[in-house]
Design a protein around this motif. Structure first.
Motif, short mmCIF file in Angstrom:
data_model
loop_
_atom_site.label_atom_id
_atom_site.label_comp_id
_atom_site.label_asym_id
_atom_site.label_seq_id
_atom_site.Cartn_x
_atom_site.Cartn_y
_atom_site.Cartn_z
N CYS A 154 0.73 -1.33 -0.07
CA CYS A 154 0.04 0.02 -0.07
C CYS A 154 0.92 1.23 0.09
O CYS A 154 0.85 2.11 -0.85
CB CYS A 154 -0.93 0.05 1.40
N ALA A 155 1.89 1.13 0.82
CA ALA A 155 2.72 2.29 0.89
C ALA A 155 3.47 2.55 -0.47
O ALA A 155 3.53 4.01 -1.12
CB ALA A 155 4.00 2.24 1.74
N SER A 156 3.67 1.57 -1.33
CA SER A 156 4.26 2.00 -2.46
C SER A 156 3.31 2.23 -3.57
O SER A 156 3.69 3.28 -4.41
CB SER A 156 5.05 0.44 -3.09
N LYS A 157 2.17 1.96 -3.40
CA LYS A 157 1.18 2.38 -4.36
C LYS A 157 0.52 3.68 -4.11
O LYS A 157 0.08 4.56 -4.85
CB LYS A 157 0.03 1.20 -4.33
N ALA A 159 2.60 6.01 -2.94
CA ALA A 159 3.61 7.02 -3.57
C ALA A 159 3.36 7.02 -4.95
O ALA A 159 3.43 8.05 -5.60
CB ALA A 159 4.90 5.98 -3.24
N VAL A 160 2.82 5.87 -5.72
CA VAL A 160 2.87 6.04 -7.28
C VAL A 160 1.51 7.08 -7.48
O VAL A 160 1.62 7.80 -8.31
CB VAL A 160 2.41 4.64 -7.81
N ASP A 161 0.48 6.95 -6.50
CA ASP A 161 -0.54 7.92 -6.59
C ASP A 161 -0.15 9.43 -6.60
O ASP A 161 -0.24 10.24 -7.36
CB ASP A 161 -1.55 7.63 -5.75
N ALA A 162 0.67 9.73 -5.55
CA ALA A 162 1.08 10.81 -5.20
C ALA A 162 2.00 11.24 -6.41
O ALA A 162 2.29 12.61 -6.91
CB ALA A 162 1.98 11.02 -3.70
#
Length: 253
Positions: A154-157, A159-162
């Protein structure tokens, strides 16, 4: 008019479906991934089935030097890139964070976030030069809502959104569209990779309902990439009908 599409993580799943969809439309496609044999097989398949022009580059987006200098591997007549589809990514492990393998965390951050950023940075000179390019980042519903035993993913995704939203702002002066695609449950190699080859656990994720397929996501990506020049779909969350958010499924079991 033919477009040139660059697709990362094209050896399976969503990436393969995206490459196939654009090739079917007559576009030129650059396919990349870590498995050289799969890339060559897919290239021959798409060339044979659709008469498409396909170029392959075998590399891992986590390799900073290769990703930042990837355009050096492109012949001049492949350097007019219209669309970058940042699809390479993975989920590794499904445990509470205290019981998780930190190597899995590193793999997800290095691939899903840093690898995506490296490749985007490496291709930006060509995208800016194009004057009307489009970047499409494949995120996840897990970048919108958090769920248990997936803190690293979730943290990685998130980050992708941001990163996608920030990139859209930064690239406004260059007339570059930036779109975030955030799928819910998609039946690909995703769960096999997450559960490290355990097919029983992987198959259970999709039991009792009809999940999305890679082809479903490719259809949406293709649609968003072929809108009028003044129209940009910024943020798209896609789920199967049986899914309403990350926690809610209707399963016939």
């Amino acid at each position: 008019m033919k477009k040139t599409i660059f697709v990362s993580g094209a050896t399976s799943g969503i990436g393969y479906s995206v490459a196939k969809k654009f090739a079917e439309n007559g576009d030129r496609v650059i396919i990349t991934g870590r498995r050289a044999d799969r890339l060559e097989l897919i290239a021959r398949e798409l060339e044979g089935a659709y008469g498409a022009e396909i170029f392959t580059i075998c590399f891992d987006v986590r390799d900073k030097d290769v990703s930042l200098n990837v355009m050096d591997q492109l012949p001049e007549h492949w350097q007019h890139i219209d669309i970058l589809v940042n699809n390479a990514g993975l989920a590794a492990g499904r445990d509470s964070f205290e019981n998780s393998d930190i190597e899995d965390f590193d793999a997800m951050i290095d691939t899903n976030v840093k690898g995506l950023a490296y490749l985007t940075k490496g291709l930006l000179p060509l995208l800016v030069k194009n004057g009307k390019a489009h970047i499409i980042n494949v995120g996840s519903i897990a970048g919108k809502q958090v769920y248990a035993m997936a803190a690293g993913y979730c943290a990685s995704k998130f980050a992708v959104d941001a990163f996608t939203k920030g990139l859209r702002i930064d690239l406004l002066p260059h007339n570059i569209k930036v779109t975030g695609i955030h799928p819910g449950a998609v039946e690909t190699e995703f769960s096999i990779v997450r559960f490290k080859g355990d097919e029983t656990k992987a198959n259970a994720v999709y039991t009792g309902y009809k999940p999305l397929s890679g082809d479903d996501i490719a259809e949406v990506i293709f649609y968003s990439a072929n809108l009028p020049a003044h129209v940009c779909l910024n943020d798209i969350v896609i789920t199967p009908t049986a899914q309403a958010g990350i926690h809610y499924f209707h399963k016939n079991i």
